[in-house]
Design a protein around this motif. Structure first.
Motif, PDB file in Angstrom:
ATOM      1  N   ASP A  47      23.472  35.280  25.415  1.00  0.00           N
ATOM      2  CA  ASP A  47      23.740  36.458  26.247  1.00  0.00           C
ATOM      3  C   ASP A  47      23.184  37.720  25.608  1.00  0.00           C
ATOM      4  OD1 ASP A  47      25.065  34.821  28.041  1.00  0.00           O
ATOM      5  OD2 ASP A  47      27.079  35.478  27.446  1.00  0.00           O
ATOM      6  N   ALA A  48      23.359  37.842  24.297  1.00  0.00           N
ATOM      7  CA  ALA A  48      22.867  39.030  23.594  1.00  0.00           C
ATOM      8  C   ALA A  48      21.349  39.080  23.588  1.00  0.00           C
ATOM      9  CB  ALA A  48      23.421  39.058  22.170  1.00  0.00           C
ATOM     10  N   GLN A  49      20.714  37.917  23.463  1.00  0.00           N
ATOM     11  CA  GLN A  49      19.246  37.892  23.488  1.00  0.00           C
ATOM     12  C   GLN A  49      18.726  38.263  24.875  1.00  0.00           C
ATOM     13  OE1 GLN A  49      19.028  33.886  21.439  1.00  0.00           O
ATOM     14  NE2 GLN A  49      17.171  34.848  20.632  1.00  0.00           N
ATOM     15  N   VAL A  50      19.399  37.805  25.913  1.00  0.00           N
ATOM     16  CA  VAL A  50      19.018  38.176  27.278  1.00  0.00           C
ATOM     17  C   VAL A  50      19.139  39.685  27.466  1.00  0.00           C
ATOM     18  CG1 VAL A  50      19.715  37.988  29.709  1.00  0.00           C
ATOM     19  CG2 VAL A  50      19.522  35.922  28.303  1.00  0.00           C
ATOM     20  N   ALA A  51      20.131  40.274  26.799  1.00  0.00           N
ATOM     21  CA  ALA A  51      20.332  41.719  26.891  1.00  0.00           C
ATOM     22  C   ALA A  51      19.286  42.509  26.110  1.00  0.00           C
ATOM     23  CB  ALA A  51      21.731  42.081  26.395  1.00  0.00           C
ATOM     24  N   GLY A  52      18.501  41.824  25.271  1.00  0.00           N
ATOM     25  CA  GLY A  52      17.427  42.506  24.551  1.00  0.00           C
ATOM     26  C   GLY A  52      17.525  42.517  23.044  1.00  0.00           C
ATOM     27  N   TRP A  53      18.602  41.981  22.480  1.00  0.00           N
ATOM     28  CA  TRP A  53      18.748  41.922  21.029  1.00  0.00           C
ATOM     29  C   TRP A  53      17.987  40.718  20.495  1.00  0.00           C
ATOM     30  CZ3 TRP A  53      20.797  46.192  19.220  1.00  0.00           C
ATOM     31  CH2 TRP A  53      21.676  46.910  20.012  1.00  0.00           C
ATOM     32  N   THR A  54      17.478  40.831  19.270  1.00  0.00           N
ATOM     33  CA  THR A  54      16.810  39.683  18.662  1.00  0.00           C
ATOM     34  C   THR A  54      17.857  38.718  18.103  1.00  0.00           C
ATOM     35  OG1 THR A  54      16.673  40.589  16.425  1.00  0.00           O
ATOM     36  CG2 THR A  54      14.858  41.127  17.941  1.00  0.00           C
ATOM     37  N   LYS A  55      17.429  37.469  17.935  1.00  0.00           N
ATOM     38  CA  LYS A  55      18.332  36.460  17.376  1.00  0.00           C
ATOM     39  C   LYS A  55      18.830  36.903  16.008  1.00  0.00           C
ATOM     40  CE  LYS A  55      16.571  32.745  15.654  1.00  0.00           C
ATOM     41  NZ  LYS A  55      15.899  31.466  15.431  1.00  0.00           N
ATOM     42  N   GLU A  56      17.925  37.436  15.183  1.00  0.00           N
ATOM     43  CA  GLU A  56      18.292  37.864  13.834  1.00  0.00           C
ATOM     44  C   GLU A  56      19.318  38.994  13.859  1.00  0.00           C
ATOM     45  OE1 GLU A  56      14.695  35.598  13.916  1.00  0.00           O
ATOM     46  OE2 GLU A  56      15.115  37.484  14.939  1.00  0.00           O
ATOM     47  N   GLU A  57      19.124  39.954  14.771  1.00  0.00           N
ATOM     48  CA  GLU A  57      20.080  41.061  14.890  1.00  0.00           C
ATOM     49  C   GLU A  57      21.462  40.545  15.279  1.00  0.00           C
ATOM     50  OE1 GLU A  57      17.716  44.950  16.484  1.00  0.00           O
ATOM     51  OE2 GLU A  57      17.758  43.228  17.835  1.00  0.00           O
ATOM     52  N   VAL A  58      21.490  39.643  16.242  1.00  0.00           N
ATOM     53  CA  VAL A  58      22.770  39.146  16.742  1.00  0.00           C
ATOM     54  C   VAL A  58      23.483  38.329  15.673  1.00  0.00           C
ATOM     55  CG1 VAL A  58      23.906  37.735  18.498  1.00  0.00           C
ATOM     56  CG2 VAL A  58      21.917  39.132  19.119  1.00  0.00           C
ATOM     57  N   LEU A  59      22.759  37.445  14.995  1.00  0.00           N
ATOM     58  CA  LEU A  59      23.394  36.638  13.957  1.00  0.00           C
ATOM     59  C   LEU A  59      23.911  37.513  12.823  1.00  0.00           C
ATOM     60  CD1 LEU A  59      20.974  33.581  13.878  1.00  0.00           C
ATOM     61  CD2 LEU A  59      23.311  33.646  14.767  1.00  0.00           C
ATOM     62  N   ALA A  60      23.129  38.519  12.420  1.00  0.00           N
ATOM     63  CA  ALA A  60      23.581  39.434  11.372  1.00  0.00           C
ATOM     64  C   ALA A  60      24.824  40.204  11.835  1.00  0.00           C
ATOM     65  CB  ALA A  60      22.464  40.398  10.983  1.00  0.00           C
ATOM     66  N   ALA A  61      24.833  40.630  13.094  1.00  0.00           N
ATOM     67  CA  ALA A  61      25.980  41.355  13.627  1.00  0.00           C
ATOM     68  C   ALA A  61      27.213  40.459  13.679  1.00  0.00           C
ATOM     69  CB  ALA A  61      25.663  41.898  15.021  1.00  0.00           C
ATOM     70  N   MET A  62      27.042  39.212  14.088  1.00  0.00           N
ATOM     71  CA  MET A  62      28.163  38.269  14.142  1.00  0.00           C
ATOM     72  C   MET A  62      28.773  38.072  12.754  1.00  0.00           C
ATOM     73  SD  MET A  62      26.769  35.256  16.586  1.00  0.00           S
ATOM     74  CE  MET A  62      27.235  35.143  18.293  1.00  0.00           C
ATOM     75  N   ILE A  63      27.915  37.922  11.764  1.00  0.00           N
ATOM     76  CA  ILE A  63      28.396  37.736  10.388  1.00  0.00           C
ATOM     77  C   ILE A  63      29.150  38.973   9.924  1.00  0.00           C
ATOM     78  CG2 ILE A  63      27.639  37.515   7.979  1.00  0.00           C
ATOM     79  CD1 ILE A  63      25.320  35.724   9.136  1.00  0.00           C
ATOM     80  N   GLU A  64      28.591  40.145  10.178  1.00  0.00           N
ATOM     81  CA  GLU A  64      29.225  41.403   9.758  1.00  0.00           C
ATOM     82  C   GLU A  64      30.576  41.588  10.443  1.00  0.00           C
ATOM     83  OE1 GLU A  64      29.183  44.990   7.504  1.00  0.00           O
ATOM     84  OE2 GLU A  64      27.801  43.295   7.448  1.00  0.00           O
TER      85      GLU A  64
END
Length: 80
Positions: A33-50
């Motif tokens: 869902d986040a990638q569809v919204a325009g975020w990169t996979k790396e950004e989303v995974l880093a955000a999830m971890i944080e």
């Protein structure tokens, strides 16, 4: 999507792996869902971890007290 509940006792060594499998589909759905919204996979995974780390820290009362103490010290320095 419903997350399945535990089927093992808390002291079972396989319970943690079961929990990982239980939340994996929801996390992959969120990632997509986040990638569809325009975020990169790396950004989303880093955000999830944080977010997970910050949530874990926030749930420990000793950490919260420590942060509050440090904030009080900083506020006192600001006023001096």
């Amino acid at each position: 999507m419903t997350i399945p509940g535990p089927t093992r006792m808390r002291d079972d060594p396989d319970r943690f792996a079961d929990c990982q499998r239980a939340v994996e589909d929801r996390m992959l759905e969120l990632l997509g869902d986040a990638q569809v919204a325009g975020w990169t996979k790396e950004e989303v995974l880093a955000a999830m971890i944080e977010v997970a780390e910050n949530t874990n820290l926030a749930m420990h009362p000793n950490v919260l007290l420590s942060v509050e103490t440090e904030l009080r010290k900083l506020m006192k320095k600001k006023d001096v």
